[in-house]
Design a protein around this motif. Structure first.
Motif, mmCIF file in Angstrom:
data_model
loop_
_atom_site.group_PDB
_atom_site.id
_atom_site.type_symbol
_atom_site.label_atom_id
_atom_site.label_comp_id
_atom_site.label_asym_id
_atom_site.label_seq_id
_atom_site.Cartn_x
_atom_site.Cartn_y
_atom_site.Cartn_z
ATOM 1 N N MET A 118 0.928 -1.267 0.070
ATOM 2 C CA MET A 118 -0.012 -0.098 0.055
ATOM 3 C C MET A 118 0.963 1.144 -0.151
ATOM 4 S SD MET A 118 -1.586 0.442 3.973
ATOM 5 C CE MET A 118 -2.461 -0.874 3.851
ATOM 6 N N SER A 119 0.131 2.302 -0.307
ATOM 7 C CA SER A 119 0.985 3.765 -0.477
ATOM 8 C C SER A 119 0.947 4.161 0.869
ATOM 9 C CB SER A 119 0.340 4.512 -1.499
ATOM 10 O OG SER A 119 -0.924 5.001 -0.961
ATOM 11 N N ILE A 120 1.938 5.297 1.189
ATOM 12 C CA ILE A 120 2.085 5.968 2.479
ATOM 13 C C ILE A 120 0.517 6.848 2.563
ATOM 14 C CG2 ILE A 120 3.114 7.808 3.787
ATOM 15 C CD1 ILE A 120 5.680 7.120 2.502
ATOM 16 N N LEU A 121 0.063 7.245 1.346
ATOM 17 C CA LEU A 121 -1.323 7.843 1.698
ATOM 18 C C LEU A 121 -2.371 6.997 2.214
ATOM 19 C CD1 LEU A 121 -2.958 10.255 1.285
ATOM 20 C CD2 LEU A 121 -3.532 9.439 -1.105
ATOM 21 N N GLN A 122 -2.342 5.726 1.833
ATOM 22 C CA GLN A 122 -3.297 4.807 2.264
ATOM 23 C C GLN A 122 -3.219 4.420 3.597
ATOM 24 O OE1 GLN A 122 -2.550 1.833 -1.029
ATOM 25 N NE2 GLN A 122 -4.763 2.014 -1.405
ATOM 26 N N TYR A 123 -1.911 4.132 3.948
ATOM 27 C CA TYR A 123 -1.374 3.946 5.457
ATOM 28 C C TYR A 123 -1.682 5.137 6.157
ATOM 29 C CZ TYR A 123 1.751 2.388 9.384
ATOM 30 O OH TYR A 123 2.042 2.183 10.467
ATOM 31 N N LEU A 124 -1.382 6.372 5.941
ATOM 32 C CA LEU A 124 -1.718 7.178 6.807
ATOM 33 C C LEU A 124 -3.169 7.472 6.993
ATOM 34 C CD1 LEU A 124 -0.490 9.754 8.101
ATOM 35 C CD2 LEU A 124 -0.406 11.087 5.969
ATOM 36 N N GLN A 125 -3.933 7.261 6.123
ATOM 37 C CA GLN A 125 -5.386 7.706 6.208
ATOM 38 C C GLN A 125 -5.942 6.895 7.492
ATOM 39 O OE1 GLN A 125 -7.069 6.461 2.630
ATOM 40 N NE2 GLN A 125 -6.970 8.782 1.768
ATOM 41 N N GLY A 135 -12.915 7.977 14.898
ATOM 42 C CA GLY A 135 -13.364 6.840 14.442
ATOM 43 C C GLY A 135 -13.655 6.666 12.996
ATOM 44 N N ARG A 136 -12.865 7.878 12.305
ATOM 45 C CA ARG A 136 -12.910 7.875 10.730
ATOM 46 C C ARG A 136 -11.640 8.412 10.226
ATOM 47 N NH1 ARG A 136 -16.685 11.233 12.999
ATOM 48 N NH2 ARG A 136 -16.008 13.431 13.240
ATOM 49 N N GLN A 137 -11.576 7.862 9.028
ATOM 50 C CA GLN A 137 -10.359 8.245 8.245
ATOM 51 C C GLN A 137 -9.893 9.771 8.188
ATOM 52 O OE1 GLN A 137 -10.178 6.644 4.335
ATOM 53 N NE2 GLN A 137 -9.579 4.663 5.059
ATOM 54 N N LEU A 138 -8.830 10.169 8.246
ATOM 55 C CA LEU A 138 -8.363 11.389 8.031
ATOM 56 C C LEU A 138 -8.560 11.907 6.428
ATOM 57 C CD1 LEU A 138 -6.745 14.028 9.087
ATOM 58 C CD2 LEU A 138 -4.766 12.769 8.771
ATOM 59 N N ASP A 139 -9.121 12.985 6.321
ATOM 60 C CA ASP A 139 -9.574 13.508 4.938
ATOM 61 C C ASP A 139 -8.140 13.989 4.391
ATOM 62 O OD1 ASP A 139 -10.407 14.676 2.526
ATOM 63 O OD2 ASP A 139 -12.278 15.280 3.534
ATOM 64 N N ILE A 140 -7.507 13.550 3.416
ATOM 65 C CA ILE A 140 -6.199 14.109 2.913
ATOM 66 C C ILE A 140 -6.337 14.498 1.616
ATOM 67 C CG2 ILE A 140 -3.780 14.014 2.689
ATOM 68 C CD1 ILE A 140 -3.682 11.570 4.852
#
Length: 211
Positions: A118-125, A135-140
């Motif tokens: 996975m990408s860093i973006l996917q991991y970071l979310q 309790g929800r993904q960070l909107d990047i």
């Protein structure tokens, strides 16, 4: 147009709407220096600091392994979110993270490990304070104004929570006067009014430069 049997020319109308959208975009994000108005990304009341690990492009191109690069980038983001969380008296972790386009592209293109799963973006979310607390993904998302939006034209990272009781932008939507018929012409005037971004609680947002 009906009288002469030709279609209405929409180019001017489309151009006017595009110009209006560009004006709103600039006013919301960076304000108007001629009027002394600031925007979301350059308000002096919002705290600004530098990231600990420096330029992310240098990290990606450096000698560190892929996993170490990912760890440093995730640490920069979580330390940033932690700082804003602390400024709110531990009441609110930002839900939105905005990055310069080049740094956003790095996160998309760089894998979190040599396994390439996975990408860093996917991991970071999901591996961040926002996900743990809210309790929800960070909107990047990327914002072009951040590429040189920091102090001394440095790159800037921006985090905040989009709620009108925290930060808001007053404006009058574009509208037009009643149409006046003059021979074959139809005359109408379009108008709108843009305000200035109001940070009700500036401590709920934050800037981090040098990424």
């Amino acid at each position: 147009a009906q009288n002469v049997g030709r279609p209405i020319d929409t180019q001017k109308h489309d151009g006017m709407k595009l110009k209006h959208e560009m004006d709103v975009d600039a006013q919301v994000y960076v304000g108007d220096s001629d009027l002394g108005a600031t925007g979301l990304l350059n308000n002096p009341e919002v705290e600004v600091a530098n990231v600990a690990n420096g330029d992310w492009a240098d990290l990606v191109n450096g000698a560190d392994t892929t996993s170490k690069v990912a760890d440093k980038i995730v640490a920069d983001v979580n330390n940033f979110l932690h700082r804003v969380w602390e400024n709110t008296g531990w009441t609110m972790v930002p839900e939105l993270l905005r990055l310069p386009p080049k740094q956003f592209s790095l996160l998309v293109a760089t894998k979190v490990s040599d396994a390439g799963n996975m990408s860093i973006l996917q991991y970071l979310q999901t591996n961040n304070l926002c996900y743990a607390q809210n309790g929800r993904q960070l909107d990047i998302q990327p914002i072009k104004w951040l590429q040189t939006g920091g102090e001394g034209s440095a790159t800037r990272m921006f985090a905040y929570t989009k709620r009108k009781d925290l930060v808001r932008f007053p404006m009058v939507p574009m509208q037009n006067t009643p149409i006046e018929h003059r021979d074959l012409n139809q005359l109408t005037t379009y108008y709108c009014l843009l305000g200035e971004v109001e940070w009700v609680y500036p401590e709920t947002g934050g800037y981090a430069d040098g990424i």
